[in-house]
Design an enzyme around this catalytic site. Sequence first.
Site, PDB file in Angstrom:
ATOM      1  N   HIS A 231      -6.420  -1.414  11.240  1.00  4.39           N
ATOM      2  CA  HIS A 231      -5.759  -1.988  10.073  1.00  4.39           C
ATOM      3  C   HIS A 231      -6.632  -3.114   9.516  1.00  4.39           C
ATOM      4  O   HIS A 231      -7.150  -3.937  10.271  1.00  4.39           O
ATOM      5  CB  HIS A 231      -4.392  -2.532  10.482  1.00  4.39           C
ATOM      6  CG  HIS A 231      -3.522  -2.947   9.330  1.00  4.39           C
ATOM      7  ND1 HIS A 231      -3.295  -2.145   8.229  1.00  4.39           N
ATOM      8  CD2 HIS A 231      -2.820  -4.091   9.098  1.00  4.39           C
ATOM      9  CE1 HIS A 231      -2.484  -2.770   7.389  1.00  4.39           C
ATOM     10  NE2 HIS A 231      -2.190  -3.957   7.888  1.00  4.39           N
TER      11      HIS A 231
ATOM     12  N   GLN B 188       0.805  -1.223   0.000  1.00 10.51           N
ATOM     13  CA  GLN B 188       0.000   0.000   0.000  1.00 10.51           C
ATOM     14  C   GLN B 188       0.835   1.268   0.000  1.00 10.51           C
ATOM     15  O   GLN B 188       0.319   2.357  -0.280  1.00 10.51           O
ATOM     16  CB  GLN B 188      -0.910   0.020   1.230  1.00 10.51           C
ATOM     17  CG  GLN B 188      -0.180   0.213   2.549  1.00 10.51           C
ATOM     18  CD  GLN B 188      -1.083   0.042   3.753  1.00 10.51           C
ATOM     19  OE1 GLN B 188      -1.553  -1.039   4.030  1.00 10.51           O
ATOM     20  NE2 GLN B 188      -1.307   1.141   4.459  1.00 10.51           N
TER      21      GLN B 188
ATOM     22  N   CYS C  65      -5.047   0.421   3.417  1.00 17.40           N
ATOM     23  CA  CYS C  65      -5.096  -1.019   3.701  1.00 17.40           C
ATOM     24  C   CYS C  65      -6.481  -1.591   3.415  1.00 17.40           C
ATOM     25  O   CYS C  65      -6.613  -2.727   2.952  1.00 17.40           O
ATOM     26  CB  CYS C  65      -4.713  -1.283   5.150  1.00 17.40           C
ATOM     27  SG  CYS C  65      -5.838  -0.532   6.356  1.00 17.40           S
TER      28      CYS C  65
END
Length: 335
Positions: free
Chosen positions: A281, A135, A141
């Site tokens: 995340h 990324q 993400c």
Amino acid sequence: MWAVLPLLCAGAWLLGAPARATVELSVNSLEKFHFKSWMAQHRKTYSSEEYPHRLQMFVSNWRKINAHNERNHTFKMALNQFSDMSFAEIKRKYLWSEPQNCSATKSNYLRGSGPYPTSVDWRKKGKFVSPVKNQGTCGSCWTFSTTGALESAVAIATGKLLSLAEQQLVDCAQNFNNHGCEGGLPSQAFEYILYNKGIMGEDTYPYKAKEGNCKFQPQKAIAFVKDVVNITLNEEEAMVEAVALYNPVSFAFEVTDDFMMYKSGVYSSTSCHKTPDKVNHAVLAVGYGEDKGIPYWIVKNSWGPQWGKDGYFLIERGKNMCGLAACASYPIPLV
């Protein structure tokens, strides 16, 4: 009431100045040698003003890694691309976020009765998992978790493994409560693809690691979503069933300091939280198993193949570790 979740991986573009080292370390010649070698390996260069700070951060992280690996932990750490940064800086660049309402995750998963295999790894079933991607310094993400899940779902259904356009999601999915490099949620990105009527391939909409104007061309869409399946909050066993019977599953969890230098073994933490408001995340569960009595998830990350176990990590299963069962979902492809 739906869980309130943060914008996943947000804040990458707010780079600012490097954080000052909080502790001045006495650096020996061996540590300086390792730093020079690490700089060459990762092609790092610094100004004369920045060099002392990066050296201090590297030595602090190197000592932390060595101390961790000397103890009886279930996982090992190693130097990687983050080793010249403090965790505070990493959070600002890759993880920090503001709360986000996870209202798109309408729990509609219907549980079966089992039993399920003791272990599953979609990477070994055929060409059902795309290569690990990176990324970069964009808090995207959530887009890689999204494309990874849909790529696998399409491959399982058709036998054709695609590479889908994360950049389209970065540029175009804002109306579904996603925010480009400032974060988002896979569940909401699946909804965008469903109602947008498709997503383009990476070759026709390449990744730039920064926000841009939406350039979606409907005639070039190559993957489509028929429905979105959202797993009930904290029902980790339902995640096991979904991965065992259907396909890889997107999920979110909270990254803390000890995770960034992960290298191998089953990750487990006492410093993270299990509440949905802390996850920061998004990743992709491609399987599960057990090692020395410790059940784990096999997880695909989006920090490049040089991080962790060739871009993957294992995380303890069955304890909602770091809130990983807070917002799990997967797409049903339209094929």
